[in-house]
Design an enzyme around this catalytic site. Structure first.
Site, PDB file in Angstrom:
ATOM      1  N   SER A   1       0.846  -1.190   0.000  1.00 62.26           N
ATOM      2  CA  SER A   1       0.000   0.000   0.000  1.00 62.26           C
ATOM      3  C   SER A   1       0.892   1.254   0.000  1.00 62.26           C
ATOM      4  O   SER A   1       1.791   1.357  -0.832  1.00 62.26           O
ATOM      5  CB  SER A   1      -0.944  -0.060   1.200  1.00 62.26           C
ATOM      6  OG  SER A   1      -2.009   0.826   1.047  1.00 62.26           O
TER       7      SER A   1
ATOM      8  N   ARG B   1     -12.118   6.681   9.403  1.00 62.48           N
ATOM      9  CA  ARG B   1     -11.592   5.316   9.418  1.00 62.48           C
ATOM     10  C   ARG B   1     -12.611   4.322   8.866  1.00 62.48           C
ATOM     11  O   ARG B   1     -12.273   3.400   8.122  1.00 62.48           O
ATOM     12  CB  ARG B   1     -11.199   4.932  10.837  1.00 62.48           C
ATOM     13  CG  ARG B   1     -10.774   3.503  11.018  1.00 62.48           C
ATOM     14  CD  ARG B   1      -9.510   3.181  10.260  1.00 62.48           C
ATOM     15  NE  ARG B   1      -8.927   1.917  10.689  1.00 62.48           N
ATOM     16  CZ  ARG B   1      -7.809   1.414  10.199  1.00 62.48           C
ATOM     17  NH1 ARG B   1      -7.148   2.069   9.242  1.00 62.48           N
ATOM     18  NH2 ARG B   1      -7.329   0.289  10.641  1.00 62.48           N
TER      19      ARG B   1
ATOM     20  N   ASP C   1      -8.399  -6.470  -5.007  1.00 64.60           N
ATOM     21  CA  ASP C   1      -8.052  -5.146  -4.461  1.00 64.60           C
ATOM     22  C   ASP C   1      -8.647  -4.079  -5.370  1.00 64.60           C
ATOM     23  O   ASP C   1      -8.211  -3.919  -6.509  1.00 64.60           O
ATOM     24  CB  ASP C   1      -6.524  -5.025  -4.392  1.00 64.60           C
ATOM     25  CG  ASP C   1      -6.052  -3.711  -3.767  1.00 64.60           C
ATOM     26  OD1 ASP C   1      -6.874  -2.805  -3.552  1.00 64.60           O
ATOM     27  OD2 ASP C   1      -4.841  -3.609  -3.495  1.00 64.60           O
TER      28      ASP C   1
ATOM     29  N   HIS D   1      -7.789  -5.383  -0.607  1.00 65.21           N
ATOM     30  CA  HIS D   1      -6.516  -4.696  -0.407  1.00 65.21           C
ATOM     31  C   HIS D   1      -5.777  -5.192   0.836  1.00 65.21           C
ATOM     32  O   HIS D   1      -4.557  -5.348   0.833  1.00 65.21           O
ATOM     33  CB  HIS D   1      -6.783  -3.194  -0.289  1.00 65.21           C
ATOM     34  CG  HIS D   1      -5.546  -2.380  -0.099  1.00 65.21           C
ATOM     35  ND1 HIS D   1      -4.565  -2.293  -1.069  1.00 65.21           N
ATOM     36  CD2 HIS D   1      -5.093  -1.639   0.941  1.00 65.21           C
ATOM     37  CE1 HIS D   1      -3.577  -1.515  -0.629  1.00 65.21           C
ATOM     38  NE2 HIS D   1      -3.879  -1.113   0.585  1.00 65.21           N
TER      39      HIS D   1
END
Lengths: 385, 385
Positions: free
Chosen positions: B158, B228, B324, B357
């Protein structure tokens, strides 16, 4: 009933607010009751003599009854101006088109911002929970009050498509045909997750005041804007965002700060800001909840096909968009499979487009052509001139 | 430098905080300067005699230096415990593994919650904007201070993968091999859009106080939690959410309210609540901005291949996950294409998984096997025992 017919841009439009007295209450799935129910609606075109040309257009989460007329708050054209109008697939010269604001909404139908007659104050969180089936039940009351026994068609996209499925399951005897666009028979975990983010954003805003913001003369605008921004991303495909905005900047060079540097940021902020002018935060909570609760098969012991067993006479058209990741084509296929298993006749078209879920609002010639073809064929079968 | 070696669960661990005096400032891409820079880091294993076995592990957006040791705030195992450890692909018996908290972070490296020596107060929004290249520049300072001329490998997923790409472009002479997992050479419009939602959620929280919340003894916890939650959805595939949660309820039956009815809601709320205990809201703003600004090709006249022209001696491994949708495989392919065009040697593996992901944190045997195979081959080529 306050019903005013007028000629608006060549369309004979009507509508208003239908008031149902307390002795005709709406009993809700969650156990609540709405007495003195009001349903706001618009109509386009005229009902024919044998009342066989009525089309119910069902709106999406943040839509309303102004499908083909100027929005009274934003001044913008109707959200389905591209589909409803002279020479368009839903031509008011042929059909009597009705669009109602869903209950729980904020454009005139009874919702959490309405005044609760029992208290004289806005409902807020005392408004009862509603479901997609409740929305449809209210629409059925309106249709009956308008003297219409059978709809020529129920048509809708997204949440509108879910209402159409519920019409087929709950009122098949009142339905000749049904068009379900970019929808699903139930909300997925990811769908619920995105809605929960939006609800948490609203409820985190101190101006939400536990849902009682109207009594305090404030509104949770920041939270509602964030909710809209998050949701809006899900309405577009990644490809569409990339094509429309890519990494294009608002100005020459980066700001090296937290201003909207990228056009996509500015666009999202605008979407958020414009939304709070026309939508009520509690309506957003209630309607997203109704969507999350939607699971048509659950009402039929988990057998989706059973939902359609009484709808074998209804002609269905199911449409999906290849780049819709909110209600992907696979979920429309599940609907079609259940329709087939129930013995219903269903046309299914997946429209190739990179525009994502919102394609049903946008310039999508294959959508227009498919709608036109299906509706024309059904109109002929129904003997509509 | 405060460096304490210890034996932790069989690993020789070390690290601490490296302080760079004001005469060794970090000059930033955006024009800012960080003097009296601090870099917090952890190490696992020991540097060999010829200093040829150092591996830099680069963390993701909300990660930190505790890659393989217990997190001091949460008490949870390191975020890459599955990859770093005895018998694992990154074995401390063979490698000297270094993981630094990125600048702008909140686990000890200089960031917006650090005290600005000039004012004696937390930086807040006076902290200068940072980029991925700045993070890498700070890491290079640390590596040099540790007496390491060349990294055996830079490895990251990432945002960590983006740092790896920047290492290859900016410090190729210090790099023997590079592993870039689930990353991209630039942030897409959709990536930027999701980050902007998160930033707006934080900045909408009145406890954010224009970024100066620490001076007021408050923290924008609700806004950060919403940020978040929105981001977390993007870390999982729709299939993973459906498999893990589907429409499973928290209790028997619906609450008919806005409590967390569905397990996916409860899970997201927990993700949001747990995050605010360990992460600083301004760090979230700065690091998401650094990600949005990331566009490696832009530093090379839009020619991504040119970024890698000086890295022909570096062996690359590029990994992506089929499900992803945050950094889809196509974006890893773009990196590989550019590497090939630059004449670099690159292995590329798309790992079939439905975990999305976050697969790079999770039990993904093909990831382990690929990492192990690539690193072993490079270690042999490098003559590591």
């Amino acid at each position: 009933m306050d019903d005013t017919g007028s000629v608006n841009g060549g369309l004979l439009t009507g509508g208003g607010v239908m008031r149902f007295p307390a002795d005709k209450p709406l009993r809700l799935d969650g156990g609540g009751v709405l007495a003195s129910l009001e349903i706001a609606y618009k109509t386009y075109g005229a009902l024919n003599a044998d009342k066989s040309n009525a089309v119910l257009v069902c709106h999406a989460l943040t839509g309303d009854q102004h499908a083909a007329s100027v929005h009274p708050v934003t001044g913008k054209p109707g959200w389905w101006d591209r589909v409803i109008g002279p020479g368009l697939p839903l031509d008011p010269a042929r059909y009597f088109i009705i669009c109602t604001n869903v209950i729980g909404g904020c454009m005139g139908s009874t919702g959490p911002s309405s005044i609760d007659a029992a208290t004289g104050k806005p409902y807020g969180l005392t408004f009862p929970m509603i479901t997609i089936a409740d929305m449809v039940r209210a629409q059925a009351m309106l249709i009956e009050a308008l003297g219409i026994e059978t709809l020529f068609a129920a048509v809708g996209g997204s949440m509108g498509g879910m209402q159409v499925l519920r019409w087929a399951s709950d009122y098949p005897e009142k339905l000749f045909s049904a068009v379900c666009i970019a929808a699903a028979a139930r909300h997925s975990a990811q769908n619920i997750a995105f809605h929960e983010v939006g609800r948490q954003a609203i409820m985190a805003d101190p101006d939400w005041r536990g849902g009682d913001y109207l009594s305090h003369g404030v509104r949770p605008e920041k939270g509602l804007a964030v909710a809209r921004m998050a949701a809006h991303i899900t309405y577009l495909s990644e490809a569409a965002l990339q094509r429309k905005f890519g990494r294009e900047l608002q100005r020459d060079g980066l700001s090296w700060g937290f201003d909207a540097d990228f056009q996509v940021e500015s666009y999202l902020r605008h979407q958020g800001a414009a939304f709070v002018d026309r939508f009520d935060a509690n309506s957003y909570l209630y309607i997203t909840r109704a969507l999350d609760y939607f699971d048509l098969a659950a009402s039929f012991d988990g057998q989706l096909a059973r939902a359609f067993e009484r709808a074998r006479h209804v002609k269905f058209c199911v449409l999906s968009f290849s780049s819709d990741w909110l209600y992907p084509t696979a979920e429309s296929r599940d609907v079609v499979r259940a329709l087939n298993a129930a013995g219903c006749r269903a046309s299914f078209v997946e429209i190739e487009t990179d525009k994502g879920h919102d394609a049903f609002f946008l310039d999508e010639p294959q959508l227009d052509a498919t709608l036109r073809g299906f509706l024309n064929a059904q109109a002929e079968a129904r003997g509509l001139s």
